[in-house]
Write an enzyme that holds these catalytic residues in place. Structure first.
Site, PDB file in Angstrom:
ATOM      1  N   LYS A 149       0.647  -1.078  -0.071  1.00 45.68           N
ATOM      2  CA  LYS A 149       0.290  -0.333   0.413  1.00 45.68           C
ATOM      3  C   LYS A 149       0.682   1.277   0.360  1.00 45.68           C
ATOM      4  CE  LYS A 149      -3.039  -2.763   1.014  1.00 45.68           C
ATOM      5  NZ  LYS A 149      -4.531  -2.770  -0.088  1.00 45.68           N
ATOM      6  N   HIS A 170      -6.383 -13.147  -7.542  1.00 43.55           N
ATOM      7  CA  HIS A 170      -6.750 -12.331  -6.667  1.00 43.55           C
ATOM      8  C   HIS A 170      -9.189 -12.771  -6.944  1.00 43.55           C
ATOM      9  CE1 HIS A 170      -9.149  -8.430  -4.882  1.00 43.55           C
ATOM     10  NE2 HIS A 170      -7.583  -8.828  -4.292  1.00 43.55           N
TER      11      HIS A 170
END
Length: 465
Positions: A165, A284
């Site tokens: 992130k 994902h």
């Protein structure tokens, strides 16, 4: 006998309560909410018809084929306890209705048209039984759990990951730097966020190069094999494969794909490439909640998970049970078993409507990620067991001293939990105590414990039976 035109009730042809299901049939359990005034048998039969051979009126060409051989059949209907006007309709499809080795075709048939059907207020596909005769036409996961452990030389514990992130906006060099810090600190994997593809601020090739450099540097320092899930998802299949080829040329162990937004056809192609070239494949599930979150309409995630095991992937995100994203414990564990095990017994309390025999299709590692941190480690270790990947994004990068200490904290917490479990301690009861003891020996863990001691994400679970 002349051809009899006109519209007749579906249930006359497609509702067959005395049908004995065959071992080769694909079985589906649908949660059906009929419109007022539509009897459940008619609704169940309509689903069977519209998802197999039927159309809204009898047609002359029905006489040119054997409907009995090819039609889907609604063979059982039961009311859903505690819900009015909801039924579970069981439908059996003959194997010949489906193209071999194509998840795409299976879904186009079973859920393609029927969800827009006017006689139904809502429809949800709760489960599918995939017969061995069909699952054997799929390659399945590129490598599976055992081969992955052998490639990575990591045994007897869950694997640790971290999503880098901020997910968007870092330059490639700074991104690689974050990767290096996490891996150096003790994580096994770092991860591209699902929406990191190839954007103006960071093109894919630059990211791949800097991440590979980070990987090799961390590997040299720690003596452990490291991986970074390089997201190969792209706008075209050709571009996706091009990225996977580049990853292979760099010698990295694993790539990643968003299988729902990328599509099953692309995903299956990538899975084949990964097996042929020794790459692990991390999957994902971006977009899954659009499909699976409503209780009465859509497709339950356990079906999407089964489809992924057929299409191919070595890891897939599967909820945490404890973090910020949804996941009811029994139901989550139900589809975690469907991903990992060879044979799973029917168990309605866990939402498993059919006994599923995967014969020898490799298993998929479930990935727990989303709002988890060191205090969750005992629960996660207990719930998911060794064959899992635990991913701490904010729970690593949010550490007050930086990424590497954040990684150290997670690794120490994990090793402490695994050791305690192996000594026979009860993680559910003594979890906090185990973490506290470990933090006395690890200032990094102590700092992490301090930051996140009060954080909880508690809401009512949506997914109840």
């Amino acid at each position: 006998v002349g051809f009899k035109a006109g519209v007749k009730d579906y249930k006359l042809t497609y509702y067959t309560p005395d049908y004995e299901t065959k071992d080769t049939d694909i079985l589906a359990a649908f949660r059906v909410t009929p419109q007022p005034g539509v009897p459940p048998e008619e609704a169940g039969a309509a689903v069977a018809a519209e998802s197999s051979t039927g159309t809204w009126t009898t047609v002359w060409t029905d006489g040119l084929t054997s409907l009995d051989r090819y039609k889907g059949r609604c063979y059982d209907i039961e009311p859903v306890a505690g819900e009015e006007n909801q039924y579970i309709a069981y439908v059996a499809y003959p194997l010949d209705l489906f193209e071999e080795g194509s998840v795409t075709n299976m879904f186009t048939s079973i859920v393609g048209n029927v969800f827009g059907f006017k006689a139904l207020r809502a429809l949800r596909l709760e489960d599918l039984r995939i017969p061995p005769a069909y699952s054997k036409t799929f390659q399945g996961p590129p490598h599976g759990i055992q081969v992955e452990r052998d490639k990575l030389n990591k045994y007897g514990r869950p694997l640790l990951g971290c999503t880098i992130k901020p997910k968007l906006g870092l330059s490639a060099k700074n991104y690689g730097r974050a990767v290096y810090e996490c891996l150096r600190g003790g994580l096994d994997f770092t991860k591209d966020d699902e929406n990191v593809n190839s954007q103006p601020f960071m093109r894919w090739r630059d990211r791949f190069l800097f991440c590979a450099e980070a990987l090799y540097k961390a590997q040299a320092e720690t003596g452990e094999i490291k991986g970074h899930y390089l997201n190969a998802t792209a706008g075209t299949c050709e571009e996706m494969i091009k990225r996977a080829v580049f990853a292979r040329e760099l010698g990295v162990p694993i790539v990643m794909h968003d299988y729902l937004t990328g599509g099953f056809t692309a995903n299956t192609s990538l899975a084949h490439y990964c097996r042929d070239n020794g790459l692990l494949l991390h999957i994902h599930r971006a977009m899954h909640a659009v499909i699976d979150r409503q209780k009465n309409h859509g497709i339950h995630f356990r079906v999407l998970a089964k489809a992924l095991r057929m299409s191919g992937g070595d890891h897939i995100h599967s909820g945490t049970v404890v973090g910020k994203l949804e996941g009811e414990r029994d139901i989550t564990l139900g589809f975690v078993d469907l991903l990992r095990d060879d044979f799973i017994e029917k168990d309605r309390s866990r939402g498993i409507y059919f006994t599923q025999d995967w014969v020898s299709l490799p298993g998929v590692l479930p990935v727990a990620s989303g709002g988890i941190h060191v205090w969750h480690m005992p629960a996660l270790t207990e719930i998911f067991g060794d064959d899992s990947v635990l991913q701490f994004g904010g729970g690593t990068l949010g550490h007050p001293w930086g990424n590497a200490p954040g990684a150290v904290a997670n690794r120490v917490a994990l090793e402490a939990c695994v050791q305690a479990r192996n000594e026979g301690r009860d993680l559910a009861r003594e979890g906090n105590e185990i973490i506290r003891e470990a933090s006395k020996w690890s200032p990094e863990l102590a700092a992490a414990c301090e930051v996140w001691k009060e954080i909880k994400f508690e809401f009512q679970a949506m997914d109840t039976l």
